[in-house]
Write a protein that holds these residues in place. Structure first.
Motif, PDB file in Angstrom:
ATOM      1  N   GLU A  63       0.368 -78.770  35.177  1.00  0.00           N
ATOM      2  CA  GLU A  63       0.869 -79.597  36.273  1.00  0.00           C
ATOM      3  C   GLU A  63      -0.357 -79.650  37.040  1.00  0.00           C
ATOM      4  O   GLU A  63      -0.611 -81.024  37.450  1.00  0.00           O
ATOM      5  CB  GLU A  63       2.030 -78.999  36.987  1.00  0.00           C
ATOM      6  N   ASP A  64      -1.107 -78.688  37.182  1.00  0.00           N
ATOM      7  CA  ASP A  64      -2.378 -78.751  38.095  1.00  0.00           C
ATOM      8  C   ASP A  64      -3.382 -79.859  37.148  1.00  0.00           C
ATOM      9  O   ASP A  64      -4.125 -80.720  37.675  1.00  0.00           O
ATOM     10  CB  ASP A  64      -3.153 -77.596  38.312  1.00  0.00           C
ATOM     11  N   LEU A  65      -3.557 -79.619  35.834  1.00  0.00           N
ATOM     12  CA  LEU A  65      -4.503 -80.647  34.899  1.00  0.00           C
ATOM     13  C   LEU A  65      -3.891 -81.779  34.898  1.00  0.00           C
ATOM     14  O   LEU A  65      -4.862 -82.731  34.998  1.00  0.00           O
ATOM     15  CB  LEU A  65      -4.388 -80.051  33.493  1.00  0.00           C
ATOM     16  N   ARG A  66      -2.508 -82.220  35.124  1.00  0.00           N
ATOM     17  CA  ARG A  66      -2.254 -83.682  35.069  1.00  0.00           C
ATOM     18  C   ARG A  66      -2.392 -84.096  36.390  1.00  0.00           C
ATOM     19  O   ARG A  66      -3.028 -85.174  36.587  1.00  0.00           O
ATOM     20  CB  ARG A  66      -0.783 -83.697  35.042  1.00  0.00           C
ATOM     21  N   GLY A  67      -2.579 -83.309  37.628  1.00  0.00           N
ATOM     22  CA  GLY A  67      -2.666 -83.788  38.695  1.00  0.00           C
ATOM     23  C   GLY A  67      -4.327 -84.078  39.176  1.00  0.00           C
ATOM     24  O   GLY A  67      -4.488 -84.929  39.840  1.00  0.00           O
ATOM     25  N   ARG A  68      -5.167 -83.593  38.154  1.00  0.00           N
ATOM     26  CA  ARG A  68      -6.462 -83.702  38.479  1.00  0.00           C
ATOM     27  C   ARG A  68      -7.064 -84.660  37.293  1.00  0.00           C
ATOM     28  O   ARG A  68      -8.308 -84.718  37.113  1.00  0.00           O
ATOM     29  CB  ARG A  68      -7.147 -82.380  38.552  1.00  0.00           C
ATOM     30  N   GLY A  69      -6.153 -85.016  36.508  1.00  0.00           N
ATOM     31  CA  GLY A  69      -6.510 -86.266  35.700  1.00  0.00           C
ATOM     32  C   GLY A  69      -7.472 -85.587  34.575  1.00  0.00           C
ATOM     33  O   GLY A  69      -8.492 -86.209  33.914  1.00  0.00           O
ATOM     34  N   GLY A  70      -6.786 -84.561  33.914  1.00  0.00           N
ATOM     35  CA  GLY A  70      -7.341 -83.858  32.767  1.00  0.00           C
ATOM     36  C   GLY A  70      -7.288 -84.563  31.698  1.00  0.00           C
ATOM     37  O   GLY A  70      -6.561 -85.439  31.365  1.00  0.00           O
ATOM     38  N   PRO A  71      -7.730 -83.927  30.382  1.00  0.00           N
ATOM     39  CA  PRO A  71      -7.645 -84.624  29.129  1.00  0.00           C
ATOM     40  C   PRO A  71      -6.144 -84.336  28.631  1.00  0.00           C
ATOM     41  O   PRO A  71      -5.559 -83.451  28.890  1.00  0.00           O
ATOM     42  CB  PRO A  71      -8.824 -83.701  28.276  1.00  0.00           C
ATOM     43  N   GLN A  72      -5.912 -85.235  27.626  1.00  0.00           N
ATOM     44  CA  GLN A  72      -4.526 -85.232  26.967  1.00  0.00           C
ATOM     45  C   GLN A  72      -4.656 -84.372  25.717  1.00  0.00           C
ATOM     46  O   GLN A  72      -5.634 -84.616  24.627  1.00  0.00           O
ATOM     47  CB  GLN A  72      -4.343 -86.647  26.483  1.00  0.00           C
ATOM     48  N   MET A  73      -3.801 -83.403  25.795  1.00  0.00           N
ATOM     49  CA  MET A  73      -3.397 -82.611  24.352  1.00  0.00           C
ATOM     50  C   MET A  73      -1.967 -82.466  23.955  1.00  0.00           C
ATOM     51  O   MET A  73      -1.185 -82.842  24.816  1.00  0.00           O
ATOM     52  CB  MET A  73      -3.933 -81.035  24.757  1.00  0.00           C
ATOM     53  N   HIS A  74      -2.024 -82.235  22.794  1.00  0.00           N
ATOM     54  CA  HIS A  74      -0.486 -82.210  22.048  1.00  0.00           C
ATOM     55  C   HIS A  74      -0.398 -80.734  21.810  1.00  0.00           C
ATOM     56  O   HIS A  74      -1.129 -80.302  20.869  1.00  0.00           O
ATOM     57  CB  HIS A  74      -0.487 -83.292  20.781  1.00  0.00           C
ATOM     58  N   LEU A  75       0.799 -80.144  22.077  1.00  0.00           N
ATOM     59  CA  LEU A  75       1.123 -78.899  21.691  1.00  0.00           C
ATOM     60  C   LEU A  75       2.309 -78.937  20.769  1.00  0.00           C
ATOM     61  O   LEU A  75       3.002 -79.416  20.862  1.00  0.00           O
ATOM     62  CB  LEU A  75       1.458 -78.196  22.987  1.00  0.00           C
ATOM     63  N   GLN A  76       2.018 -78.067  19.879  1.00  0.00           N
ATOM     64  CA  GLN A  76       3.100 -77.687  18.634  1.00  0.00           C
ATOM     65  C   GLN A  76       3.272 -76.297  18.838  1.00  0.00           C
ATOM     66  O   GLN A  76       2.475 -75.410  18.605  1.00  0.00           O
ATOM     67  CB  GLN A  76       2.506 -78.092  17.441  1.00  0.00           C
TER      68      GLN A  76
END
Length: 651
Positions: A63-76
């Motif tokens: 959530e904090d990463l999204r709020g600060r415009g972090g990179p996009q990652m895909h989790l499996q």
């Protein structure tokens, strides 16, 4: 149990959506694939679900990463079930799916993490763990693609060895619980024990006895006590900790004569359970008094706002709110899982910048980079990662998290910080003002031996020294008188031979040692003992060489130009002629005595000059010794063969 599993499935679904959803300010065109390896359910009945405790920290980091415009990652998600075979099968199945995974994220099960790390290089992947890695065998090297936000268990062993060396504890006993845990966990504890034994051997610390707690810890502690162990190292978790302390109280293995070191790796302090142990809380505290525990601070104490924009206190408040809402248990290392998400984010951001830099400065606008090159660039990005997190400054050295291992001492029902061990410099720093041992100081390293300093009575010392001084002066007068008489004339026949000067000289040396032999710390300061009772090893070699040179010189003199006895008769004076008495002397001479003496002075003279003009330690000791030695040799070669004066009577 069924409600807990449903709650875990919902939590995993939420985390997967958070990872897969695009952020507001995406820095890459396509999401970075990440394989999240973790056990979904509890592995052993009755144990804490560590995944459920750490998942809220990961969710909060996303959530904090999204709020600060972090990179996009895909989790499996990959449910490892804390089984190495299951995790390997899931990893090979994920290799055939799109998109290709570059990063393995997890670490709840150290044994699974260690197995996956062996295949990183072949699969062109990197792995980030947020729990302590097993110590591993001494000869095993860490895979280059394995990183961890928590120092490994081998680092805790290194900190323990430094502490033992500091207090010169050379005999220790180890208490472990590897035989009382499941096979995989027991294998981890076995590796930790082997690593500790190896480091103790390198540090010349004797491992007297190794005992496993088992079902009867009192019997194991009795064996340690029978072997005379005074320093006890406990690699025991909080479960059997209270029973161990209770047995130690019953066997009187505490107090000023014993030292307990709690070295079970990163984790909370032992949970004291008086009811399960059978002892009172007072008894458990009595054993823990003065014990030292090696731990890792769960959160930083700087108060600075890190890369996520939170202080450690603000993050902890948010984490407590999350676990209360989700009904999840608390985890001791939740902050390291939170910082682990930001490690990946910073590495991916740096990787994106490297992609753009290559395309901008490349002549080929359609530049493509294969997976092996991407893995190398990602590995370099992880090595360069450094930022301020909620657990302190996050940076790596050879894949190991650079951190400080804390040494905490149990004092009056509370823990006090008494030292720190730096994992980068491998230096131990203690705070002497904070240390408090039950006795007058640290416990002895060996069996209880009481040392008492023996001393000589001052009256007896004064009497013996006075008598020795009187004999020394008398012997010196007799020696000088004897040498003076022997050079002038001989004594009349029947008066006997004078005392041998060598015997007198030996008596002088023996008498001069009497005042020094009776000295102790009550009469002279401690700094006297180094020059009086010890000698630098560098001094012995020059003295031995000079002694051999002297022996060789005298042997050559005796072989090539031997000394012989010559009787010289002096001319009679007027008074002597009337009385019929003449004087003669005996002496030892050789054909070229003057040349031999000149050669002797030629190589002895230069040795005396630097001894008086320089401050070289071995010359200051060696030059006087050589001078006295040659004095003895010359006296033995000349004076010992001089006959006493004899009277010659006429016909």
């Amino acid at each position: 149990m069924k409600r807990m599993r449903m709650r875990m499935k919902r939590l995993v679904l939420v985390l997967s959506c958070l990872w897969a959803s695009p952020p507001c300010l995406a820095q890459v065109r396509s999401p970075m694939p990440v394989l999240w390896v973790m056990p979904v359910a509890t592995v052993m009945p009755g144990e804490q679900n560590v995944t459920a405790a750490l998942a809220p920290a990961v969710s909060l980091a996303l959530e904090d990463l999204r709020g600060r415009g972090g990179p996009q990652m895909h989790l499996q998600l990959l449910d490892s079930q804390c089984d190495s075979a299951t995790a390997l099968k899931g990893l090979f199945d994920a290799m055939w799916e799109e998109p290709g995974h570059m990063i393995i994220f997890g670490g709840v099960c150290p044994q699974v993490t260690a197995v996956l790390a062996q295949s990183l290089h072949a699969l062109d992947m990197v792995q980030l763990s947020f729990t302590a890695l097993p110590a591993g065998p001494p000869a095993q090297r860490r895979p280059p693609g394995l990183f961890s936000t928590v120092p490994s268990e081998g680092v805790f062993n290194a900190a323990l060895v430094r502490l033992l060396q500091h207090y010169r504890w050379t005999r220790v006993g180890l208490l472990t619980q590897e035989g009382a845990r499941p096979s995989q966990e027991g294998a981890r504890l076995s590796q930790m024990r082997q690593n500790l034994v190896h480091q103790l051997m390198k540090a010349d610390v004797q491992m007297v006895e190794v005992q496993s707690v088992g079902e009867d810890p009192c019997l194991k502690l009795q064996k340690l006590k029978d072997r005379g162990v005074r320093v006890l190292v406990a690699q025991v978790d909080e479960g059997p900790g209270s029973r161990v302390l209770c047995c130690a109280y019953g066997l009187n293995l505490f107090g000023s004569g014993y030292q307990w070191l709690l070295a079970g790796g990163p984790g909370p302090v032992w949970t004291l359970d008086p009811e399960a142990s059978g002892c009172s809380l007072y008894a458990l505290h009595a054993v823990l008094e003065g014990s030292i525990r090696l731990s890792l601070r769960p959160l930083g104490d700087s108060g600075l706002r890190g890369v996520a924009g939170r202080t450690p206190a603000e993050y902890e408040q948010a984490y407590r709110s999350e676990i209360r809402q989700q009904g999840a248990p608390d985890a001791y290392l939740h902050g390291y899982a939170y910082d682990g998400v930001w490690v990946l984010a910073r590495a991916v951001s740096l990787l994106t910048e490297q992609f753009r830099h290559r395309k901008r400065h490349s002549a080929d606008r359609n530049l493509s980079i294969n997976q092996a090159q991407t893995a190398d660039m990602l590995l370099a990005a992880l090595k360069q990662t450094q930022f301020e997190g909620v657990t302190g400054t996050v940076r790596f050295h050879n894949g190991e998290r650079v951190a400080s291992i804390e040494l905490r001492q149990f004092q009056a029902t509370r823990e006090v910080l008494v030292g720190q061990y730096n994992t980068l410099t491998q230096e131990l720093r203690l705070f002497p003002d904070h240390l408090k041992f039950p006795g007058s100081g640290p416990a002895p390293g060996g069996p209880g031996v009481r040392l008492e300093c023996g001393s000589v009575g001052r009256v007896l010392y004064a009497v013996v020294t006075s008598a020795a001084a009187l004999l020394f002066i008398t012997s010196l007068i007799v020696l000088l008188r004897s040498l003076s008489d022997c050079t002038r004339y001989r004594s009349p026949r029947g008066y006997g031979r004078p005392l041998d000067p060598l015997l007198l000289l030996g008596m002088l040396l023996a008498l001069s040692w009497v005042p020094l032999a009776g000295l102790d710390q009550a009469l002279v300061p401690a700094w006297w003992w180094d020059p009086l009772c010890s000698e630098d090893s560098r001094t012995c070699w020059p003295l031995a060489a000079m002694f051999l040179l002297d022996v060789l010189f005298l042997c050559c003199w005796q072989a090539l130009d031997p000394l012989r006895r010559v009787e010289r008769v002096s001319e009679s004076g007027a008074g002597e002629a009337q009385d019929g008495v003449s004087a003669d002397t005996d002496c030892c001479v050789s054909s070229n005595a003057d040349l031999w003496i000149t050669a002797l002075c030629a190589y002895k003279g230069p040795l005396l000059l630097p001894a008086t003009t320089t401050r070289t330690p071995w010359l200051n000791w060696a030059a006087p010794s050589v001078h006295h030695q040659n004095t003895l040799v010359e006296l033995g070669s000349s004076q010992s063969q001089v006959s006493p004066p004899r009277q010659i009577t006429p016909g």
